[in-house]
Design an enzyme around this catalytic site. Structure first.
Site, PDB file in Angstrom:
ATOM      1  N   GLY A  46       8.882   1.308   6.561  1.00 13.63           N
ATOM      2  CA  GLY A  46       9.015   1.753   5.179  1.00 13.63           C
ATOM      3  C   GLY A  46       7.716   1.499   4.437  1.00 13.63           C
ATOM      4  O   GLY A  46       6.922   0.644   4.839  1.00 13.63           O
ATOM      5  N   GLN A  51       2.227   0.128  -2.645  1.00 16.41           N
ATOM      6  CA  GLN A  51       1.548  -0.539  -1.525  1.00 16.41           C
ATOM      7  C   GLN A  51       0.290   0.198  -1.105  1.00 16.41           C
ATOM      8  O   GLN A  51      -0.530  -0.352  -0.364  1.00 16.41           O
ATOM      9  CB  GLN A  51       2.484  -0.628  -0.316  1.00 16.41           C
ATOM     10  CG  GLN A  51       3.667  -1.547  -0.514  1.00 16.41           C
ATOM     11  CD  GLN A  51       4.460  -1.671   0.775  1.00 16.41           C
ATOM     12  OE1 GLN A  51       5.304  -0.840   1.054  1.00 16.41           O
ATOM     13  NE2 GLN A  51       4.170  -2.682   1.570  1.00 16.41           N
ATOM     14  N   CYS A  90       6.504  -7.761   5.523  1.00 14.06           N
ATOM     15  CA  CYS A  90       6.028  -6.739   4.591  1.00 14.06           C
ATOM     16  C   CYS A  90       4.581  -6.414   4.928  1.00 14.06           C
ATOM     17  O   CYS A  90       3.778  -7.321   5.141  1.00 14.06           O
ATOM     18  CB  CYS A  90       6.128  -7.264   3.161  1.00 14.06           C
ATOM     19  SG  CYS A  90       5.498  -6.099   1.938  1.00 14.06           S
ATOM     20  N   LEU A  91       4.251  -5.119   4.960  1.00 17.07           N
ATOM     21  CA  LEU A  91       2.884  -4.699   5.273  1.00 17.07           C
ATOM     22  C   LEU A  91       1.888  -5.217   4.239  1.00 17.07           C
ATOM     23  O   LEU A  91       0.702  -5.318   4.531  1.00 17.07           O
ATOM     24  CB  LEU A  91       2.806  -3.173   5.343  1.00 17.07           C
ATOM     25  CG  LEU A  91       3.642  -2.499   6.434  1.00 17.07           C
ATOM     26  CD1 LEU A  91       3.562  -0.989   6.295  1.00 17.07           C
ATOM     27  CD2 LEU A  91       3.203  -2.935   7.820  1.00 17.07           C
ATOM     28  N   HIS A 132      14.397  -3.217   0.260  1.00 16.46           N
ATOM     29  CA  HIS A 132      12.999  -3.648   0.277  1.00 16.46           C
ATOM     30  C   HIS A 132      12.098  -2.657  -0.480  1.00 16.46           C
ATOM     31  O   HIS A 132      11.273  -3.059  -1.304  1.00 16.46           O
ATOM     32  CB  HIS A 132      12.549  -3.793   1.737  1.00 16.46           C
ATOM     33  CG  HIS A 132      11.171  -4.348   1.931  1.00 16.46           C
ATOM     34  ND1 HIS A 132      10.933  -5.606   2.446  1.00 16.46           N
ATOM     35  CD2 HIS A 132       9.949  -3.811   1.692  1.00 16.46           C
ATOM     36  CE1 HIS A 132       9.618  -5.809   2.497  1.00 16.46           C
ATOM     37  NE2 HIS A 132       8.994  -4.732   2.053  1.00 16.46           N
ATOM     38  N   GLU A 133      12.292  -1.363  -0.221  1.00 17.89           N
ATOM     39  CA  GLU A 133      11.410  -0.360  -0.854  1.00 17.89           C
ATOM     40  C   GLU A 133      11.722  -0.156  -2.342  1.00 17.89           C
ATOM     41  O   GLU A 133      10.801  -0.007  -3.140  1.00 17.89           O
ATOM     42  CB  GLU A 133      11.469   0.979  -0.114  1.00 17.89           C
ATOM     43  CG  GLU A 133      11.124   0.941   1.373  1.00 17.89           C
ATOM     44  CD  GLU A 133       9.875   0.144   1.724  1.00 17.89           C
ATOM     45  OE1 GLU A 133       8.935   0.100   0.917  1.00 17.89           O
ATOM     46  OE2 GLU A 133       9.854  -0.452   2.818  1.00 17.89           O
ATOM     47  N   HIS A 136      10.109  -2.966  -4.108  1.00 21.78           N
ATOM     48  CA  HIS A 136       8.665  -2.752  -4.273  1.00 21.78           C
ATOM     49  C   HIS A 136       8.385  -1.955  -5.533  1.00 21.78           C
ATOM     50  O   HIS A 136       7.498  -2.292  -6.322  1.00 21.78           O
ATOM     51  CB  HIS A 136       8.095  -1.948  -3.096  1.00 21.78           C
ATOM     52  CG  HIS A 136       7.514  -2.790  -2.004  1.00 21.78           C
ATOM     53  ND1 HIS A 136       6.549  -3.742  -2.215  1.00 21.78           N
ATOM     54  CD2 HIS A 136       7.742  -2.803  -0.665  1.00 21.78           C
ATOM     55  CE1 HIS A 136       6.213  -4.309  -1.059  1.00 21.78           C
ATOM     56  NE2 HIS A 136       6.934  -3.757  -0.099  1.00 21.78           N
TER      57      HIS A 136
HETATM   58 ZN    ZN Z   1       6.975  -4.380   1.843  1.00 20.12          ZN
END
Ligand code: ZN
Length: 174
Positions: A46, A51, A90-91, A132-133, A136
């Site tokens: 995702g 991000q 998380c990226l 999660h998204e 964000h």
């Molecule tokens: Zn993330």
């Protein structure tokens, strides 16, 4: 395709509220394809627009078994049920994973690229990714949901010999 530049903590954009999209811009389809490409390059399931430096309220999700990514414009969680503890990464927080509290089941609503309403009922990894998204896009990170202070840990340094089968674990960075 263009790979977009990942933003990592403590970049302030990760703490900012995304702007609701009132009219889907002409470039959105190309932009979300670039987001998907970037997500693949980063081995994520995702990715939310902040991000990669945009404050538009858009995210993409692609579970490992899916052939195509789901594009979510103005995604919202409209219902949550149950509670569970799951491992998450998380990226935008590379090198760490943590144990967080998530819902068992969620219902979400978003628009697709044509402005059509999509409703999703999800559990498991998809429910986790949707939470999660959408978090964000509201400036919230998974580290805000840690079950305790010591449930955030570094990865890739000292594998725990006591824990069997760690190499089989599915990584699901988002
Ligand atoms: Zn993330």
């Amino acid at each position: 395709m263009t790979l977009l530049t990942m933003r990592h903590v403590p970049d302030p954009i990760l703490r900012q509220q995304a702007r609701r999209i009132t009219q889907i811009p002409a470039g959105m389809s190309k932009y979300t394809r670039d987001m998907v490409e970037t997500m693949h390059a980063e081995h994520g399931v995702g990715l939310a627009a902040n991000q990669v430096g945009s404050r538009q309220k858009v995210a993409v999700i692609q579970l490992p078994e899916w052939e195509e990514a789901l594009v979510l414009i103005n995604p919202e969680i409209i219902r949550r049920e149950g509670e569970r503890e799951v491992e998450e990464g998380c990226l935008s927080i590379p090198g760490y994973r943590g144990m967080v509290k998530r819902s068992q089941r969620v219902r979400a609503r978003a628009l697709d690229l044509n402005g059509k309403v999509i409703r999703i009922k999800a559990e498991g990894l998809l429910a986790q990714a949707l939470e999660h998204e959408t978090d964000h896009l509201n400036g919230i990170l998974y580290i805000d949901h840690l079950i305790s202070r010591d449930s955030l840990y570094r990865i890739g340094y000292e594998p725990d010999p006591e824990e069997p089968g760690t190499d089989e674990k599915v990584e699901s960075e988002q």
